[in-house]
Design an enzyme around this catalytic site. Sequence first.
Site, PDB file in Angstrom:
ATOM      1  N   GLY A 113      10.272 -22.376   8.568  1.00 23.91           N
ATOM      2  CA  GLY A 113       8.898 -21.972   8.873  1.00 23.91           C
ATOM      3  C   GLY A 113       8.760 -20.495   9.218  1.00 23.91           C
ATOM      4  N   HIS A 148       0.854  -1.191   0.000  1.00 29.42           N
ATOM      5  CA  HIS A 148       0.000   0.000   0.000  1.00 29.42           C
ATOM      6  C   HIS A 148       0.889   1.239   0.000  1.00 29.42           C
ATOM      7  CE1 HIS A 148      -3.751  -2.171   0.847  1.00 29.42           C
ATOM      8  NE2 HIS A 148      -3.014  -2.954   1.609  1.00 29.42           N
ATOM      9  N   THR A 153      13.778  -8.613   3.341  1.00 24.19           N
ATOM     10  CA  THR A 153      13.400  -7.267   2.894  1.00 24.19           C
ATOM     11  C   THR A 153      14.148  -6.855   1.628  1.00 24.19           C
ATOM     12  OG1 THR A 153      15.133  -6.256   4.237  1.00 24.19           O
ATOM     13  CG2 THR A 153      12.978  -6.532   5.291  1.00 24.19           C
ATOM     14  N   LYS A 154      15.275  -7.551   1.339  1.00 23.44           N
ATOM     15  CA  LYS A 154      16.117  -7.160   0.191  1.00 23.44           C
ATOM     16  C   LYS A 154      16.510  -8.380  -0.608  1.00 23.44           C
ATOM     17  CE  LYS A 154      17.969  -2.998   2.156  1.00 23.44           C
ATOM     18  NZ  LYS A 154      18.785  -2.531   3.247  1.00 23.44           N
ATOM     19  N   LYS A 203      25.817 -16.992   6.482  1.00 27.21           N
ATOM     20  CA  LYS A 203      26.774 -17.992   6.004  1.00 27.21           C
ATOM     21  C   LYS A 203      26.793 -17.989   4.477  1.00 27.21           C
ATOM     22  CE  LYS A 203      26.940 -21.594   8.813  1.00 27.21           C
ATOM     23  NZ  LYS A 203      26.558 -22.859   9.456  1.00 27.21           N
TER      24      LYS A 203
END
Length: 240
Positions: A178, A149, A201-202, A219
């Site tokens: 999970g 949004h 997020t990236k 890692k």
Amino acid sequence: MSEFAFRPDPSSHADCAENHRRMLAGELYYSWTPDLVKGRARCKSAMLKYNTEAADGETSRRRVAELLMDLLQDPTPLPPKLDDPEQDADQFDDFPYIDTPIKMDYGSNVKLGKGVYMNSSCTLLDVCPITIGARTLIGPNVHFYSASHPIDPITRNGMRGPELGKPITVGEDCWFGGSCVVLPGVTIGRGVVVGAGSVVTKDVEDFVVVAGNPARVVKRLDVEREKYEAMVKENKERGH
Ligand SMILES: CC(C)(COP(=O)(O)OP(=O)(O)OC[C@H]1O[C@@H](n2cnc3c(N)ncnc32)[C@H](O)[C@@H]1OP(=O)(O)O)[C@@H](O)C(=O)NCCC(=O)NCCS
């Protein structure tokens, strides 16, 4: 015309088509036009069937595949039916499999590679394409949000305002623990492991383990590339 100024006339086919184009292109669009409401209603009916029939352990592998293709609106024909039920089921060994219950917005914008496995209670908000590469394993309660949004509250204007999305792309051979969340616009490479409970997020590079909120590389995987490519080739040669 600014994007904010665009407001489709629900009775205009051309406006609805332009609104739908905007949705898939990641531009501001309105989600309550009749065609999009109908698209979500269709998906709800297909989900109800899938979440009921595929949850029954007695349902054949072919029927589960049929229900999934209907949910995803994928017109690819299934392999011809074999008389022997076991042999028929074997034909679906590398078919994507989604455990129930599953939640999608449209279904038609979800593309699953061969051998994708999704555990129960996953959510795919697919206003833009969500593409998952072959052999990727997805743990329970993983959420892929291609929907978003506007940040500005005036443009957002609750359910009356426009919204927008961005595609999510996941490479081959990934594993999601999970309860992960993948945000709009994220591209994840091949062979990536996402730790349980992470928020991605990236974009994520190939062959790493990421974890946490926000997900960070914890890692780098020392994968033998020749062996990996040979595994991919072998799968492709089997038609997968
Ligand atoms: C990511 C995972 C696979 C472990 O991978 P790994 O390469 O063996 O990683 P390690 O255990 O060596 O951990 C590396 C670092 O990441 C951290 N880490 C691992 N998993 C994490 C997670 N889910 N969230 C946040 N941090 C995590 C570890 O604490 C460690 O941090 P440190 O270096 O500061 O000590 C595992 O932690 C995980 O999340 N598994 C998911 C299990 C699951 O969801 N199963 C459901 C069925 S699919």
